[in-house]
Write a protein that holds these residues in place. Sequence first.
Motif, PDB file in Angstrom:
ATOM      1  N   ARG A   2      25.380  48.754  25.257  1.00 56.14           N
ATOM      2  CA  ARG A   2      24.671  49.730  24.221  1.00 56.14           C
ATOM      3  C   ARG A   2      25.485  50.751  23.988  1.00 56.14           C
ATOM      4  NH1 ARG A   2      21.622  46.600  23.312  1.00 56.14           N
ATOM      5  NH2 ARG A   2      19.370  46.309  23.385  1.00 56.14           N
ATOM      6  N   ASP A   3      25.574  51.294  22.798  1.00 61.51           N
ATOM      7  CA  ASP A   3      26.250  52.348  22.535  1.00 61.51           C
ATOM      8  C   ASP A   3      27.812  52.458  22.714  1.00 61.51           C
ATOM      9  OD1 ASP A   3      23.519  53.757  21.884  1.00 61.51           O
ATOM     10  OD2 ASP A   3      23.442  54.239  24.063  1.00 61.51           O
ATOM     11  N   GLY A   4      28.167  51.245  22.329  1.00 58.67           N
ATOM     12  CA  GLY A   4      29.495  51.157  22.633  1.00 58.67           C
ATOM     13  C   GLY A   4      30.149  50.883  24.076  1.00 58.67           C
ATOM     14  N   ARG A   5      29.107  50.856  25.158  1.00 62.48           N
ATOM     15  CA  ARG A   5      29.835  50.564  26.677  1.00 62.48           C
ATOM     16  C   ARG A   5      28.762  49.627  27.217  1.00 62.48           C
ATOM     17  NH1 ARG A   5      27.710  56.458  28.647  1.00 62.48           N
ATOM     18  NH2 ARG A   5      25.794  56.458  28.195  1.00 62.48           N
ATOM     19  N   ILE A   6      29.517  49.306  28.388  1.00 59.40           N
ATOM     20  CA  ILE A   6      28.374  48.215  28.949  1.00 59.40           C
ATOM     21  C   ILE A   6      27.314  48.991  29.893  1.00 59.40           C
ATOM     22  CG2 ILE A   6      28.509  46.690  31.206  1.00 59.40           C
ATOM     23  CD1 ILE A   6      31.424  45.999  30.561  1.00 59.40           C
ATOM     24  N   ALA A   7      26.184  48.818  29.607  1.00 58.69           N
ATOM     25  CA  ALA A   7      24.889  49.226  30.063  1.00 58.69           C
ATOM     26  C   ALA A   7      24.473  48.732  31.552  1.00 58.69           C
ATOM     27  CB  ALA A   7      23.748  49.255  28.925  1.00 58.69           C
ATOM     28  N   ALA A   8      24.686  47.174  31.482  1.00 63.45           N
ATOM     29  CA  ALA A   8      24.288  46.633  32.699  1.00 63.45           C
ATOM     30  C   ALA A   8      25.244  45.411  32.841  1.00 63.45           C
ATOM     31  CB  ALA A   8      22.710  46.061  32.569  1.00 63.45           C
ATOM     32  N   HIS A   9      25.144  44.925  34.072  1.00 68.99           N
ATOM     33  CA  HIS A   9      26.056  43.792  34.385  1.00 68.99           C
ATOM     34  C   HIS A   9      25.443  43.005  35.659  1.00 68.99           C
ATOM     35  CE1 HIS A   9      29.110  42.311  37.346  1.00 68.99           C
ATOM     36  NE2 HIS A   9      29.858  41.868  36.041  1.00 68.99           N
ATOM     37  N   VAL A  10      25.857  41.951  35.729  1.00 72.64           N
ATOM     38  CA  VAL A  10      25.424  40.869  36.678  1.00 72.64           C
ATOM     39  C   VAL A  10      26.572  39.711  36.724  1.00 72.64           C
ATOM     40  CG1 VAL A  10      23.928  39.003  35.436  1.00 72.64           C
ATOM     41  CG2 VAL A  10      23.524  39.702  37.959  1.00 72.64           C
ATOM     42  N   ALA A  11      26.489  39.244  37.909  1.00 72.02           N
ATOM     43  CA  ALA A  11      27.931  38.090  37.836  1.00 72.02           C
ATOM     44  C   ALA A  11      27.605  37.031  39.077  1.00 72.02           C
ATOM     45  CB  ALA A  11      29.169  38.910  38.458  1.00 72.02           C
ATOM     46  N   THR A  12      28.063  35.805  38.711  1.00 72.80           N
ATOM     47  CA  THR A  12      27.790  34.968  39.743  1.00 72.80           C
ATOM     48  C   THR A  12      29.293  35.193  40.482  1.00 72.80           C
ATOM     49  OG1 THR A  12      29.254  33.063  38.394  1.00 72.80           O
ATOM     50  CG2 THR A  12      26.471  33.260  38.574  1.00 72.80           C
ATOM     51  N   PHE A  13      29.183  35.753  41.620  1.00 70.35           N
ATOM     52  CA  PHE A  13      30.485  35.811  42.458  1.00 70.35           C
ATOM     53  C   PHE A  13      31.311  34.702  43.202  1.00 70.35           C
ATOM     54  CE2 PHE A  13      30.719  40.860  43.684  1.00 70.35           C
ATOM     55  CZ  PHE A  13      30.693  41.142  42.300  1.00 70.35           C
ATOM     56  N   ALA A  14      30.251  33.722  43.254  1.00 60.88           N
ATOM     57  CA  ALA A  14      30.887  32.180  43.729  1.00 60.88           C
ATOM     58  C   ALA A  14      29.986  31.445  43.227  1.00 60.88           C
ATOM     59  CB  ALA A  14      30.976  32.454  45.264  1.00 60.88           C
ATOM     60  N   GLU A  15      30.813  30.310  43.093  1.00 59.95           N
ATOM     61  CA  GLU A  15      29.949  28.872  42.241  1.00 59.95           C
ATOM     62  C   GLU A  15      30.762  27.900  42.974  1.00 59.95           C
ATOM     63  OE1 GLU A  15      29.014  28.573  38.170  1.00 59.95           O
ATOM     64  OE2 GLU A  15      29.512  30.765  37.711  1.00 59.95           O
ATOM     65  N   GLU A  28      37.884  38.780  30.126  1.00 65.44           N
ATOM     66  CA  GLU A  28      38.837  39.575  30.827  1.00 65.44           C
ATOM     67  C   GLU A  28      38.945  40.855  30.228  1.00 65.44           C
ATOM     68  OE1 GLU A  28      42.409  37.704  32.383  1.00 65.44           O
ATOM     69  OE2 GLU A  28      41.863  35.732  32.245  1.00 65.44           O
ATOM     70  N   GLU A  29      39.125  41.047  29.206  1.00 73.83           N
ATOM     71  CA  GLU A  29      39.129  42.289  28.346  1.00 73.83           C
ATOM     72  C   GLU A  29      37.927  43.218  28.692  1.00 73.83           C
ATOM     73  OE1 GLU A  29      36.285  39.961  25.664  1.00 73.83           O
ATOM     74  OE2 GLU A  29      38.183  39.547  26.945  1.00 73.83           O
ATOM     75  N   ASP A  30      36.866  42.737  29.518  1.00 74.97           N
ATOM     76  CA  ASP A  30      35.755  43.825  29.883  1.00 74.97           C
ATOM     77  C   ASP A  30      35.995  43.894  31.303  1.00 74.97           C
ATOM     78  OD1 ASP A  30      34.081  43.518  27.225  1.00 74.97           O
ATOM     79  OD2 ASP A  30      33.987  41.381  28.067  1.00 74.97           O
ATOM     80  N   VAL A  31      36.706  43.466  31.864  1.00 77.31           N
ATOM     81  CA  VAL A  31      36.805  43.421  33.532  1.00 77.31           C
ATOM     82  C   VAL A  31      37.110  44.843  33.908  1.00 77.31           C
ATOM     83  CG1 VAL A  31      38.407  43.092  35.425  1.00 77.31           C
ATOM     84  CG2 VAL A  31      37.547  41.305  34.083  1.00 77.31           C
ATOM     85  N   PRO A  32      37.945  45.766  33.502  1.00 79.88           N
ATOM     86  CA  PRO A  32      38.280  47.151  33.656  1.00 79.88           C
ATOM     87  C   PRO A  32      36.875  48.082  33.787  1.00 79.88           C
ATOM     88  CG  PRO A  32      40.179  46.452  32.383  1.00 79.88           C
ATOM     89  CD  PRO A  32      38.988  45.377  32.278  1.00 79.88           C
ATOM     90  N   GLU A  33      36.222  47.919  32.745  1.00 84.32           N
ATOM     91  CA  GLU A  33      34.769  48.680  32.311  1.00 84.32           C
ATOM     92  C   GLU A  33      33.860  48.051  33.357  1.00 84.32           C
ATOM     93  OE1 GLU A  33      31.908  50.001  29.131  1.00 84.32           O
ATOM     94  OE2 GLU A  33      33.588  48.672  28.638  1.00 84.32           O
ATOM     95  N   ILE A  34      33.804  46.835  33.600  1.00 83.73           N
ATOM     96  CA  ILE A  34      32.894  46.357  34.810  1.00 83.73           C
ATOM     97  C   ILE A  34      33.259  46.780  36.133  1.00 83.73           C
ATOM     98  CG2 ILE A  34      32.236  44.245  35.928  1.00 83.73           C
ATOM     99  CD1 ILE A  34      32.585  42.706  33.285  1.00 83.73           C
ATOM    100  N   ALA A  35      34.324  46.626  36.472  1.00 83.51           N
ATOM    101  CA  ALA A  35      34.860  47.083  37.796  1.00 83.51           C
ATOM    102  C   ALA A  35      34.582  48.759  38.061  1.00 83.51           C
ATOM    103  CB  ALA A  35      36.441  47.013  37.894  1.00 83.51           C
ATOM    104  N   ALA A  36      34.911  49.491  36.989  1.00 88.25           N
ATOM    105  CA  ALA A  36      34.568  50.961  36.974  1.00 88.25           C
ATOM    106  C   ALA A  36      32.862  51.173  37.365  1.00 88.25           C
ATOM    107  CB  ALA A  36      35.106  51.752  35.755  1.00 88.25           C
ATOM    108  N   LEU A  37      32.185  50.463  36.370  1.00 90.38           N
ATOM    109  CA  LEU A  37      30.728  50.533  36.575  1.00 90.38           C
ATOM    110  C   LEU A  37      30.165  50.268  38.015  1.00 90.38           C
ATOM    111  CD1 LEU A  37      28.022  51.065  35.226  1.00 90.38           C
ATOM    112  CD2 LEU A  37      28.163  48.611  34.469  1.00 90.38           C
ATOM    113  N   ILE A  38      30.806  49.242  38.459  1.00 86.22           N
ATOM    114  CA  ILE A  38      30.363  48.855  39.829  1.00 86.22           C
ATOM    115  C   ILE A  38      30.736  49.709  41.165  1.00 86.22           C
ATOM    116  CG2 ILE A  38      30.761  46.904  41.777  1.00 86.22           C
ATOM    117  CD1 ILE A  38      30.740  44.843  39.497  1.00 86.22           C
ATOM    118  N   CYS A  39      32.165  50.348  40.904  1.00 88.49           N
ATOM    119  CA  CYS A  39      32.447  51.131  41.808  1.00 88.49           C
ATOM    120  C   CYS A  39      32.079  52.374  41.803  1.00 88.49           C
ATOM    121  CB  CYS A  39      34.131  51.321  41.778  1.00 88.49           C
ATOM    122  SG  CYS A  39      35.101  49.768  42.068  1.00 88.49           S
TER     123      CYS A  39
END
Length: 275
Positions: A180-193, A135-146
């Motif tokens: 990489r370099d202190g930030r999220i460089a790439a992301h993938v998710a299972t949006f439903a399971e 959950e601590e990564d969520v804001p950065e993930i959301a910003a990357l996707i958006c």
Amino acid sequence: MKRMTREDLPRVLDYLRKDLPRCLYLYADLWVYGLDNPHMAAWFQEDGAGLGKVAMEYHGSFQLYGDRDFEDTGELLELIRRRQPPGISARREIIEALAPRLPDYTAEYGVVLRRDRDYASQPGEGEAEIRQAGEEDVPEIAALICADPEMGEQYTPGGLAEQLRERMRTGMGRSFVIRRDGRIAAHVATFAECPEFLISSGLVVHPDYRDSLYFYWLDHWVARLAAREGKDQYGMVTDPRLLRAFRRDRRQVAAEYGKLSRKPPEAGRENQGGN
């Protein structure tokens, strides 16, 4: 359309289970959350032939399904106009029937791909670099996707972050990242399971790392995850270039789907004024 109750849920799930590739999110959300999620509401329609149209609202957006009478959109239209969802997804035939009647929305079409379940389950290239996000990564993930022009238009960072946290907490979905370099460089998710399948989505690479192999590492990682867990893997694609690449990678078209995205208010008014 009748508001769905807990008593209706088992037979609705049985109805959807007969055609899973055309109602994946609808089935998974109802199976996992039931009707207890405060961000969900569901409706259904039935006639002499049995269950027909099913509609679900989740965080404001709609998922629709029906197996017949696609041109009979009257009650769906009434529901859509009353709730004003920002996005609507359904099998292609339903979106094609709705689109001419909803001038404030833009239609887009794509396919649902299914990957072979016997995909290699042993460790693969780049696996040591991949971590499950918390959950601590969520804001950065959301910003990357958006920030992604293709993927981000249907979300806001705050709304997407809320959905990602909810999926993590309920077991509906998981996110995986490469840093990489202190930030999220790439992301993938299972949006439903759910027990039968998982849906992979949210595959995005930061612009600074587009010349890397991260896209393929994460894409293949999810395939191995599904294989290890004995689940079918589905994904939804509208980009023709991605479709060609994925078809080369042992994925078959399982269904066609469409989505409607509500235009900005100014665009909607201009469209109406020109008719």
